[in-house]
Design an enzyme around this catalytic site. Structure first.
Site, short mmCIF file in Angstrom:
data_model
loop_
_atom_site.label_atom_id
_atom_site.label_comp_id
_atom_site.label_asym_id
_atom_site.label_seq_id
_atom_site.Cartn_x
_atom_site.Cartn_y
_atom_site.Cartn_z
CD GLN A 125 -0.43 -8.89 0.64
OE1 GLN A 125 -0.01 -7.80 0.29
NE2 GLN A 125 -0.96 -9.10 1.82
CG ASP A 164 -2.14 -5.59 -1.70
OD1 ASP A 164 -3.28 -5.56 -1.22
OD2 ASP A 164 -1.15 -5.08 -1.15
NE ARG A 210 3.04 -8.84 5.51
CZ ARG A 210 1.73 -9.07 5.34
NH1 ARG A 210 1.12 -9.96 6.11
NH2 ARG A 210 1.05 -8.44 4.41
CE LYS A 223 -8.29 -8.09 9.81
NZ LYS A 223 -6.97 -8.71 9.56
CG HIS A 262 -5.77 -1.41 2.47
ND1 HIS A 262 -4.39 -1.33 2.43
CD2 HIS A 262 -6.18 -0.27 3.10
CE1 HIS A 262 -3.99 -0.21 3.01
NE2 HIS A 262 -5.06 0.45 3.42
CB CYS A 291 -1.00 0.00 1.15
SG CYS A 291 -0.37 -0.53 2.75
CG HIS A 347 -4.18 -0.47 -2.04
ND1 HIS A 347 -3.13 -1.22 -2.54
CD2 HIS A 347 -4.22 -0.72 -0.70
CE1 HIS A 347 -2.56 -1.87 -1.54
NE2 HIS A 347 -3.19 -1.58 -0.42
#
Length: 651
Positions: A389, A391, A371, A479, A525, A342, A393
């Protein structure tokens, strides 16, 4: 004289405790005048925790009867069971576990009562003088509950000890515990010891090494049998085992823990997943972007990941410059491998002026993040350190947030259904409802309340069950996560949608509104797979390695009855490849029967067989993964049927 819960419910062994004024207590507790107790059923979530915690005490009693020098750690209930930690001279053996379970079963039949006593710190220390770990919990009483599982033993208030008492009144064992417990061991009808492992006191590798015994407990023997069957089925479906058998992926020791590599067949599945979700994002109005794996450390201070997410990030790297003589000179610049995509997407948004006409602006990438997961929690593909991911946004005007969340939730649910997961519920993760952990989160109470209300509204309007998860939010906003059940009923957290009102402010993101003013967008997200690695691990277990045709690494194996039939099947395979079907021809020296078994072992959806009659008819014998077979199928018809199964994503 006041009545107790035993007076009301004592003859009903399906009631294990009761609630008084919102607090769950033992049935032996006196009921004040005017109070309205509520029974706690043995098969409720709370009831299951109580019988499992009670079985943990019985297990610890059995251990100390068999191993007199064993020192007690802690023994909380957990999902589907319980554990108890012990300091012993040598690790428990399988034979030890059998003996412990046998002794525990004997204790259960004694109908020992669980009797609660309030004690002072001094009394507790005197009675548990031989238990060093209990003494430490007593000394740290207020903060000890922060230790994993310790909240079942000590809190911030009074100390209590539970005695195990025989019917003749003899106290035979005791433990520091907050309770509640069942009235006596006659309530505990079905328990089993499942396994043991190493552990550390308080989860700290610098502290004592302990042995952890795991067990399970259920209201009935039938429920225990069902659970044990599920465990057997889960072992059969273990994606780590199947990953090796099907040659999908591995974890080379030379790379490091939690860092998978995908083999060619696993790469096919990964590519199919990526192709699917890439096309789906483009259809849903997303724009594909790409960002680097590392960035200046300062970027993650701006985003808030440092310090709010620091424990999950790998340490920083110092930039150095090498001189002509090979000497390294630090530049003073530090970098981090990214744990999230992000911050970089924010920089793309900020790269030029934005108009309200561009909103929602949806950015998407396959971003690999890293991670710093503890080695003890890594588990195959479902818990890794290198995470890819899908991912995305969405940058929206505040008034667009609700519709965008609906859009994203619909997208996610369709994706899960296309991959064969259709039993799910939603979890709403918010700040701690009592405000105890506010330092974990950033933003105003007003912002949190507004964001939470929008997510809750969308979740409820979806028609799916919405389960609260107080304290489980990301540091920057609440979330919704989709919890999906697999083929054997296990629940996996999959996709997430997160409402973020903090990062747009931290990055000073703005757009020009219709009235010409500069306004702050809201950032949503979303990760549809969550992570490709985890999703593949879940799918492998969901399908037990027998992937539907569209995902299968090899969709067809051609097996000749004899060598004379091999050229014919090579021609058939060429036609299959021309139809974009993944096919292999078994050219090995194995006997025909073994070739068929090999195809079944590799869980290939379709096997095409050719013998003399097939050659003469321009046909194949069509064998399905389940063992059914059709003979004399024209090659064109076989290709059409396989292609239809792939195109329709047939399960």
């Amino acid at each position: 004289m006041m009545s107790t819960g035993l007076d009301l419910y004592g003859k009903d062994l399906s009631v294990v405790a009761m609630r008084l004024d919102g607090k769950t207590v033992d049935l032996a507790t006196e009921i004040p005048d005017g109070a309205e107790p509520e029974p706690v059923a043995i098969d409720s979530d709370e009831g299951l925790s109580i019988i499992r915690h009670s079985c943990a005490h019985v297990t610890a009693q059995a251990v100390q009867l068999l191993f007199a020098d064993a020192k007690l750690g802690i023994g909380p209930p957990i999902v589907d069971g319980f554990y108890y930690d012990f300091k012993v001279e040598a690790p428990f053996t399988p034979e030890d576990l059998k003996a412990i379970e046998k002794k525990a079963q004997q204790l259960l039949r004694q109908q020992q009562r669980f009797v609660r006593r309030v004690v002072t710190d001094e009394q507790a220390r005197a009675e548990l003088a031989g238990e060093p770990f209990k003494l430490e919990l007593i000394a740290d009483k207020g903060k000890a509950a922060a230790t994993e599982g310790a909240s079942v033993e000590v809190g911030e208030g009074e100390l209590t000890i539970y005695d195990n008492v025989r019917p003749d009144g003899t106290v035979v064992w005791k433990d520091l515990c907050r309770g509640p417990h069942v009235p006596h061991t006659g309530y505990l009808k079905a328990m089993a010891i499942t396994r043991n492992s190493a552990a550390y006191w308080r989860g700290d590798q610098s502290k004592d090494s302990l042995q952890r015994i795991y067990g399970t407990a259920w209201p009935t023997k039938e429920a225990l049998d069902d659970y044990q069957h599920r465990l057997e089925e889960a072992a059969r479906r273990d994606h780590r085992k199947l990953g090796a058998e099907l040659d999908l992926f591995s974890f080379p020791e030379e790379l490091g823990s939690g860092l998978p590599v995908f083999h060619p067949k696993g790469g096919v599945i990964k590519r199919e997943m990526e192709d699917y979700v890439r096309r789906a994002h483009l259809r849903a109005g997303f724009q594909y972007v790409g960002t680097p794996h590392v960035a200046k450390e300062s970027l993650f201070y701006t985003s808030g990941h440092l310090p709010y997410y620091q424990e999950m990030m790998f340490p920083g790297m110092e930039e150095v410059e090498f001189g002509d003589e090979g000497n390294a000179t630090p530049t003073g610049m530090r970098y981090r491998v990214k744990a999230m995509n992000c911050p970089m997407h924010n920089l793309i948004f900020k790269s030029r002026g934005r108009s309200y006409r561009e909103l929602p602006l949806r950015l998407f990438e396959f971003g690999t993040v890293y991670r710093n997961e503890k080695s003890g929690v890594l588990q195959g593909l479902t818990r890794v350190r290198s995470i890819t991911q899908d991912d995305s946004h969405s940058y929206v005007a505040p008034e667009q947030a609700e519709d965008e969340i609906k859009h994203l939730l619909g997208f996610i649910l369709q994706l899960l259904r296309d991959f064969g997961l259709d039993d799910f519920y939603l979890e709403l993760s918010t700040r701690d409802s009592e405000g105890k952990k506010k330092d974990k989160f950033i933003g105003s109470d007003e912002d949190w309340a507004k964001a939470t209300a929008i997510l809750e509204k969308v979740g409820r309007e979806s028609g799916l069950e919405l389960v609260p998860d107080p304290g489980g939010a990301a540091y920057y906003g609440p979330k919704i996560s989709v919890q999906a059940k697999d083929a054997i009923g296990r629940t996996w957290q999959m996709s997430t949608i997160q409402y973020d009102f903090n990062q747009p402010e931290r990055f000073d993101l703005e757009y020009t509104a219709a009235d010409g003013t500069r306004q702050r967008p809201v950032m949503i997200h979303s990760a549809k797979f969550g992570s490709i690695e985890r999703f593949m691990g879940v799918l492998t277990e969901h399908y037990a390695g027998a992937f539907p045709a569209w995902l299968a690494p090899v969709q067809v194996v051609c097996v000749p009855v004899g060598d004379d039939h091999l050229p014919y099947l090579e021609d058939v395979a060429a036609k299959l490849r021309a139809a974009d079907i993944r096919v292999e021809v078994d050219e090995s020296d194995d006997r025909f029967g073994k070739k068929i078994r090999n195809a079944a072992k590799q869980k290939v959806p379709f096997t095409l067989i050719a013998g003399d009659q097939d050659l003469a008819a321009g046909a194949v014998s069509f064998r399905y993964r389940g063992g059914e077979q059709k003979n004399g199928v024209a090659v064109a018809d076989a290709i059409a049927e396989i292609r239809q199964a792939i195109d329709t994503k047939a399960k």
